[in-house]
Design a protein around this motif. Sequence first.
Motif, PDB file in Angstrom:
ATOM      1  N   UNK A 145      17.516   2.099  -1.341  1.00  0.00           N
ATOM      2  CA  UNK A 145      16.330   1.801  -0.547  1.00  0.00           C
ATOM      3  C   UNK A 145      15.553   3.069  -0.222  1.00  0.00           C
ATOM      4  N   UNK A 146      16.232   4.162   0.128  1.00  0.00           N
ATOM      5  CA  UNK A 146      15.530   5.397   0.474  1.00  0.00           C
ATOM      6  C   UNK A 146      14.652   5.869  -0.679  1.00  0.00           C
ATOM      7  N   UNK A 147      15.195   5.823  -1.871  1.00  0.00           N
ATOM      8  CA  UNK A 147      14.433   6.239  -3.047  1.00  0.00           C
ATOM      9  C   UNK A 147      13.234   5.336  -3.273  1.00  0.00           C
ATOM     10  N   UNK A 148      13.440   4.039  -3.099  1.00  0.00           N
ATOM     11  CA  UNK A 148      12.353   3.079  -3.313  1.00  0.00           C
ATOM     12  C   UNK A 148      11.253   3.250  -2.264  1.00  0.00           C
ATOM     13  N   UNK A 149      11.638   3.519  -1.016  1.00  0.00           N
ATOM     14  CA  UNK A 149      10.640   3.709   0.030  1.00  0.00           C
ATOM     15  C   UNK A 149       9.779   4.941  -0.247  1.00  0.00           C
ATOM     16  N   UNK A 150      10.411   6.008  -0.708  1.00  0.00           N
ATOM     17  CA  UNK A 150       9.656   7.217  -1.040  1.00  0.00           C
ATOM     18  C   UNK A 150       8.664   6.940  -2.159  1.00  0.00           C
ATOM     19  N   UNK A 151       9.094   6.159  -3.159  1.00  0.00           N
ATOM     20  CA  UNK A 151       8.217   5.836  -4.285  1.00  0.00           C
ATOM     21  C   UNK A 151       7.060   4.952  -3.838  1.00  0.00           C
ATOM     22  N   UNK A 152       7.334   3.998  -2.968  1.00  0.00           N
ATOM     23  CA  UNK A 152       6.278   3.111  -2.465  1.00  0.00           C
ATOM     24  C   UNK A 152       5.270   3.898  -1.634  1.00  0.00           C
TER      25      UNK A 152
ATOM     26  N   UNK B 239       4.496   7.047  -1.932  1.00  0.00           N
ATOM     27  CA  UNK B 239       3.685   7.838  -2.866  1.00  0.00           C
ATOM     28  C   UNK B 239       2.653   6.964  -3.565  1.00  0.00           C
ATOM     29  N   UNK B 240       3.066   5.779  -3.970  1.00  0.00           N
ATOM     30  CA  UNK B 240       2.146   4.833  -4.608  1.00  0.00           C
ATOM     31  C   UNK B 240       1.013   4.476  -3.646  1.00  0.00           C
ATOM     32  N   UNK B 241       1.353   4.241  -2.385  1.00  0.00           N
ATOM     33  CA  UNK B 241       0.334   3.882  -1.390  1.00  0.00           C
ATOM     34  C   UNK B 241      -0.675   5.012  -1.214  1.00  0.00           C
ATOM     35  N   UNK B 242      -0.192   6.255  -1.142  1.00  0.00           N
ATOM     36  CA  UNK B 242      -1.099   7.401  -0.979  1.00  0.00           C
ATOM     37  C   UNK B 242      -2.007   7.556  -2.195  1.00  0.00           C
ATOM     38  N   UNK B 243      -1.459   7.264  -3.379  1.00  0.00           N
ATOM     39  CA  UNK B 243      -2.268   7.339  -4.604  1.00  0.00           C
ATOM     40  C   UNK B 243      -3.402   6.326  -4.588  1.00  0.00           C
ATOM     41  N   UNK B 244      -3.239   5.278  -3.791  1.00  0.00           N
ATOM     42  CA  UNK B 244      -4.272   4.238  -3.702  1.00  0.00           C
ATOM     43  C   UNK B 244      -5.065   4.341  -2.399  1.00  0.00           C
ATOM     44  N   UNK B 245      -5.039   5.532  -1.807  1.00  0.00           N
ATOM     45  CA  UNK B 245      -5.877   5.790  -0.641  1.00  0.00           C
ATOM     46  C   UNK B 245      -5.357   5.230   0.661  1.00  0.00           C
ATOM     47  N   UNK B 246      -4.077   4.845   0.706  1.00  0.00           N
ATOM     48  CA  UNK B 246      -3.497   4.290   1.936  1.00  0.00           C
ATOM     49  C   UNK B 246      -2.716   5.390   2.655  1.00  0.00           C
ATOM     50  N   UNK B 247      -2.968   5.523   3.932  1.00  0.00           N
ATOM     51  CA  UNK B 247      -2.312   6.566   4.727  1.00  0.00           C
ATOM     52  C   UNK B 247      -0.982   6.032   5.263  1.00  0.00           C
ATOM     53  N   UNK B 248       0.015   5.965   4.374  1.00  0.00           N
ATOM     54  CA  UNK B 248       1.320   5.416   4.715  1.00  0.00           C
ATOM     55  C   UNK B 248       2.393   6.397   4.284  1.00  0.00           C
ATOM     56  N   UNK B 249       3.270   6.768   5.213  1.00  0.00           N
ATOM     57  CA  UNK B 249       4.355   7.696   4.909  1.00  0.00           C
ATOM     58  C   UNK B 249       5.677   6.938   4.786  1.00  0.00           C
ATOM     59  N   UNK B 250       6.675   7.620   4.272  1.00  0.00           N
ATOM     60  CA  UNK B 250       8.011   7.027   4.211  1.00  0.00           C
ATOM     61  C   UNK B 250       8.497   6.665   5.599  1.00  0.00           C
ATOM     62  N   UNK B 251       8.195   7.522   6.584  1.00  0.00           N
ATOM     63  CA  UNK B 251       8.600   7.255   7.960  1.00  0.00           C
ATOM     64  C   UNK B 251       7.929   5.995   8.503  1.00  0.00           C
ATOM     65  N   UNK B 252       6.688   5.773   8.114  1.00  0.00           N
ATOM     66  CA  UNK B 252       5.980   4.550   8.526  1.00  0.00           C
ATOM     67  C   UNK B 252       6.703   3.310   7.997  1.00  0.00           C
ATOM     68  N   UNK B 253       7.150   3.393   6.762  1.00  0.00           N
ATOM     69  CA  UNK B 253       7.831   2.248   6.150  1.00  0.00           C
ATOM     70  C   UNK B 253       9.184   2.008   6.811  1.00  0.00           C
ATOM     71  N   UNK B 254       9.893   3.068   7.117  1.00  0.00           N
ATOM     72  CA  UNK B 254      11.180   2.942   7.803  1.00  0.00           C
ATOM     73  C   UNK B 254      10.995   2.325   9.186  1.00  0.00           C
TER      74      UNK B 254
END
Length: 248
Positions: A176-183, A185-200
């Motif tokens: 899950x940790x790896x997947x959250x980091x990837x998500x 990064x994907x969100x930031x690439x699409x202009x979304x201000x979302x960090x791994x900490x936000x997802x956690x």
Amino acid sequence: MEKIPENAEELTDFILDDVLYGLELDPVDSERLLSYMRERHEHLFGPHSTYFVLGSYDSPFKYRLDETLDVLNRRHDAYAYLLATQPDLDVSDDIPDLKVKFFLHALYADSIPLILEHDTGGAVAEFGRVERPRLLERTYLFPRAQEEHYSDESLLTTEDTVLARVVELAYHADDLDEELAAIAEHARDHGLNISTQDLESYLETEFGGHTPSYSGVITDSLVHLESLNQCFSWTTTEELEEQLSNVP
């Protein structure tokens, strides 16, 4: 359980023979049981549609139960309820009063929606009870994220879809940790201000520290209800509200 008891006396006999088999009641408990059955029979057995909503009462899961009640009670002449809000049965300590209370209300419900988000706690025990034939045919199971609807990255262009995918990953990801980091990064690439900490933090609010999962026993039972067209997966609360339209 060949037929649902139609009056309080039949219901009392059923509870004694099928739920409390092996126990003998003293006259006081017998009278209290019959009185309770009569009262609840009059309250529940009527022209309105009744929905006995099951699921986890723990925070934050009970929020989804409250949403379910709200959706079902909007229907015309409907009464959706939780077991906890029904009067308690006053009998001796050696009688499983909560078990009796459960079966009484399950027997008279027109439909039994069960909201499932993990495989621990009271909701799992309830799931085992409603697999009895006369209850199963009126049971509608709503397991969270049993199916993955947001696995296609092309869908993950908004905050809502990203958060929905994170919930699915909480159930299905091997790391899950790896997947959250990837998500993130994907969100930031699409202009979304979302960090791994936000997802956690979001997962913490959704699951309250629980690790969501379904055991093999649970998933095997899901197959049964799926084959009966009585199992409906959901990920977001909005999707749960939409899926409740499958409850007659």
